[in-house]
Scaffold this motif. Structure first.
Motif, PDB file in Angstrom:
ATOM      1  N   GLY A  53       1.267  -0.988  -0.194  1.00 47.70           N
ATOM      2  CA  GLY A  53       0.172  -0.399  -0.057  1.00 47.70           C
ATOM      3  C   GLY A  53       0.843   1.412  -0.091  1.00 47.70           C
ATOM      4  N   THR A  54       1.855   0.913   0.613  1.00 45.08           N
ATOM      5  CA  THR A  54       2.845   2.221   0.572  1.00 45.08           C
ATOM      6  C   THR A  54       3.518   2.873  -0.328  1.00 45.08           C
ATOM      7  OG1 THR A  54       3.184   1.997   3.830  1.00 45.08           O
ATOM      8  CG2 THR A  54       4.242   3.481   2.049  1.00 45.08           C
ATOM      9  N   SER A  55       4.039   1.453  -1.179  1.00 44.10           N
ATOM     10  CA  SER A  55       4.196   2.162  -2.220  1.00 44.10           C
ATOM     11  C   SER A  55       3.638   2.511  -3.337  1.00 44.10           C
ATOM     12  CB  SER A  55       5.761   0.431  -2.667  1.00 44.10           C
ATOM     13  OG  SER A  55       4.559  -0.480  -3.077  1.00 44.10           O
ATOM     14  N   GLY A  56       2.327   1.844  -2.831  1.00 46.57           N
ATOM     15  CA  GLY A  56       1.102   2.206  -4.388  1.00 46.57           C
ATOM     16  C   GLY A  56       0.773   3.395  -3.969  1.00 46.57           C
ATOM     17  N   GLN A  57       0.750   3.645  -3.186  1.00 48.20           N
ATOM     18  CA  GLN A  57       0.734   5.573  -2.925  1.00 48.20           C
ATOM     19  C   GLN A  57       1.644   5.727  -2.871  1.00 48.20           C
ATOM     20  OE1 GLN A  57      -0.385   5.477   1.348  1.00 48.20           O
ATOM     21  NE2 GLN A  57      -2.769   5.136   1.088  1.00 48.20           N
ATOM     22  N   ALA A  58       3.088   5.738  -2.927  1.00 44.53           N
ATOM     23  CA  ALA A  58       4.212   6.569  -3.479  1.00 44.53           C
ATOM     24  C   ALA A  58       3.824   6.458  -5.066  1.00 44.53           C
ATOM     25  CB  ALA A  58       5.628   4.974  -3.030  1.00 44.53           C
ATOM     26  N   GLU A  59       3.646   5.414  -5.698  1.00 43.15           N
ATOM     27  CA  GLU A  59       3.978   5.878  -7.193  1.00 43.15           C
ATOM     28  C   GLU A  59       1.852   6.172  -7.885  1.00 43.15           C
ATOM     29  OE1 GLU A  59       2.993   2.564 -11.088  1.00 43.15           O
ATOM     30  OE2 GLU A  59       3.298   1.474  -9.002  1.00 43.15           O
ATOM     31  N   ILE A  60       1.757   6.130  -7.075  1.00 42.09           N
ATOM     32  CA  ILE A  60       0.334   7.649  -7.499  1.00 42.09           C
ATOM     33  C   ILE A  60       0.773   8.431  -6.977  1.00 42.09           C
ATOM     34  CG2 ILE A  60      -1.621   7.945  -6.214  1.00 42.09           C
ATOM     35  CD1 ILE A  60      -2.611   4.653  -5.837  1.00 42.09           C
ATOM     36  N   GLY A  61       1.550   9.097  -6.265  1.00 42.11           N
ATOM     37  CA  GLY A  61       1.890  10.346  -5.833  1.00 42.11           C
ATOM     38  C   GLY A  61       2.472  10.883  -7.159  1.00 42.11           C
ATOM     39  N   ARG A  62       3.974   9.608  -7.651  1.00 39.07           N
ATOM     40  CA  ARG A  62       4.380  10.303  -8.969  1.00 39.07           C
ATOM     41  C   ARG A  62       3.843  10.294  -9.638  1.00 39.07           C
ATOM     42  NH1 ARG A  62       7.873   6.076  -6.662  1.00 39.07           N
ATOM     43  NH2 ARG A  62       6.821   5.071  -8.243  1.00 39.07           N
ATOM     44  N   ILE A  63       3.188   9.396 -10.000  1.00 36.48           N
ATOM     45  CA  ILE A  63       2.160   9.737 -11.093  1.00 36.48           C
ATOM     46  C   ILE A  63       1.325  11.150 -11.742  1.00 36.48           C
ATOM     47  CG2 ILE A  63      -0.418   9.065 -12.451  1.00 36.48           C
ATOM     48  CD1 ILE A  63       0.667   6.199 -11.824  1.00 36.48           C
ATOM     49  N   GLU A  64       0.722  11.229 -10.456  1.00 40.66           N
ATOM     50  CA  GLU A  64      -0.474  13.088 -10.224  1.00 40.66           C
ATOM     51  C   GLU A  64       0.558  14.054 -10.203  1.00 40.66           C
ATOM     52  OE1 GLU A  64      -1.743  12.374  -6.224  1.00 40.66           O
ATOM     53  OE2 GLU A  64      -3.770  10.942  -7.274  1.00 40.66           O
ATOM     54  N   ALA A  65       2.174  14.010  -9.705  1.00 39.20           N
ATOM     55  CA  ALA A  65       3.058  14.803 -10.043  1.00 39.20           C
ATOM     56  C   ALA A  65       3.478  15.411 -11.752  1.00 39.20           C
ATOM     57  CB  ALA A  65       4.543  14.869  -9.902  1.00 39.20           C
ATOM     58  N   ALA A  66       3.839  13.804 -12.324  1.00 38.96           N
ATOM     59  CA  ALA A  66       3.631  14.278 -13.721  1.00 38.96           C
ATOM     60  C   ALA A  66       2.371  14.709 -14.766  1.00 38.96           C
ATOM     61  CB  ALA A  66       3.482  12.561 -14.197  1.00 38.96           C
ATOM     62  N   LEU A  67       1.104  13.979 -13.811  1.00 40.47           N
ATOM     63  CA  LEU A  67       0.306  14.773 -14.875  1.00 40.47           C
ATOM     64  C   LEU A  67       0.063  16.119 -14.739  1.00 40.47           C
ATOM     65  CD1 LEU A  67      -2.316  11.701 -13.740  1.00 40.47           C
ATOM     66  CD2 LEU A  67      -1.815  12.009 -16.193  1.00 40.47           C
ATOM     67  N   ARG A  68       0.295  16.715 -13.465  1.00 43.05           N
ATOM     68  CA  ARG A  68       1.002  18.460 -13.475  1.00 43.05           C
ATOM     69  C   ARG A  68       1.581  18.422 -14.088  1.00 43.05           C
ATOM     70  NH1 ARG A  68      -0.665  16.509  -7.407  1.00 43.05           N
ATOM     71  NH2 ARG A  68       1.924  16.484  -6.980  1.00 43.05           N
ATOM     72  N   ARG A  69       2.647  18.358 -14.155  1.00 38.57           N
ATOM     73  CA  ARG A  69       3.899  18.260 -15.056  1.00 38.57           C
ATOM     74  C   ARG A  69       3.251  18.714 -16.667  1.00 38.57           C
ATOM     75  NH1 ARG A  69       7.003  15.368 -11.804  1.00 38.57           N
ATOM     76  NH2 ARG A  69       7.276  13.735 -13.297  1.00 38.57           N
ATOM     77  N   MET A  70       2.956  17.774 -16.220  1.00 40.49           N
ATOM     78  CA  MET A  70       2.485  18.039 -17.804  1.00 40.49           C
ATOM     79  C   MET A  70       0.888  18.874 -18.535  1.00 40.49           C
ATOM     80  SD  MET A  70       0.545  14.707 -19.855  1.00 40.49           S
ATOM     81  CE  MET A  70       1.910  13.291 -19.767  1.00 40.49           C
ATOM     82  N   ASP A  71       0.278  18.992 -17.535  1.00 41.12           N
ATOM     83  CA  ASP A  71      -0.782  20.362 -17.601  1.00 41.12           C
ATOM     84  C   ASP A  71      -0.018  21.626 -17.062  1.00 41.12           C
ATOM     85  OD1 ASP A  71      -2.659  18.551 -17.766  1.00 41.12           O
ATOM     86  OD2 ASP A  71      -3.741  18.703 -15.376  1.00 41.12           O
ATOM     87  N   GLU A  72       1.316  21.745 -16.633  1.00 39.84           N
ATOM     88  CA  GLU A  72       1.711  22.915 -17.002  1.00 39.84           C
ATOM     89  C   GLU A  72       2.839  23.259 -17.806  1.00 39.84           C
ATOM     90  OE1 GLU A  72       3.083  22.674 -12.951  1.00 39.84           O
ATOM     91  OE2 GLU A  72       1.306  22.844 -11.854  1.00 39.84           O
ATOM     92  N   GLY A  73       2.747  22.358 -18.432  1.00 39.40           N
ATOM     93  CA  GLY A  73       3.458  22.261 -19.793  1.00 39.40           C
ATOM     94  C   GLY A  73       5.005  22.174 -19.333  1.00 39.40           C
ATOM     95  N   GLU A  74       4.971  21.377 -18.287  1.00 40.35           N
ATOM     96  CA  GLU A  74       6.621  21.354 -17.875  1.00 40.35           C
ATOM     97  C   GLU A  74       6.741  19.681 -18.047  1.00 40.35           C
ATOM     98  OE1 GLU A  74       7.036  22.416 -14.621  1.00 40.35           O
ATOM     99  OE2 GLU A  74       6.753  24.581 -14.699  1.00 40.35           O
ATOM    100  N   TYR A  75       6.122  18.808 -18.863  1.00 39.19           N
ATOM    101  CA  TYR A  75       6.016  17.136 -18.500  1.00 39.19           C
ATOM    102  C   TYR A  75       6.864  17.041 -19.763  1.00 39.19           C
ATOM    103  CZ  TYR A  75       5.315  12.456 -20.041  1.00 39.19           C
ATOM    104  OH  TYR A  75       5.471  11.006 -19.641  1.00 39.19           O
ATOM    105  N   GLY A  76       8.025  15.912 -19.202  1.00 34.20           N
ATOM    106  CA  GLY A  76       9.256  15.212 -20.377  1.00 34.20           C
ATOM    107  C   GLY A  76      10.568  15.727 -19.924  1.00 34.20           C
TER     108      GLY A  76
END
Length: 108
Positions: A53-76
């Protein structure tokens, strides 16, 4: 550069992780056996589930951060050096916040 493929991959993984975490939470909430041996085995299983559960929550956090970077045009782009993250790396790890060089500690 379009990142629709990476976004779809991340959204699918996010859904999988959230479903898995719900199952883990349900399992952890189940009544525990009164037998001591069974209870000890159950506690060991709970520790494994909590770790997952802890590792899953960490991965969710990384994915959500990447999606925010995508929204902000900073992804990649690498959060450390600002260089573009290779398409091959994003194909494997779409939520990657660092280029391969920075992730491997090869850049200052």
């Amino acid at each position: 550069m379009s990142h629709d493929k990476h976004k779809a991959m991340m959204l699918k993984r996010l859904e999988e992780l959230k479903t898995r975490l719900e199952g883990i939470e349900e399992s952890l909430d189940e009544p525990k056996p009164s037998d001591w041996d069974e209870s000890a085995t159950e506690r060991e299983g709970d520790e494994v589930l909590e770790s997952l559960g802890t590792s899953g929550q960490a991965e969710i956090g990384r994915i959500e951060a990447a999606l925010r970077r995508m929204d902000e045009g900073e992804y990649g782009y690498c959060l450390t050096c600002g260089e573009a993250i290779s398409e091959a790396r994003l194909d494997i790890l779409p939520e990657a916040p660092l280029c391969a060089a920075c992730a491997g500690g090869r850049k200052p």
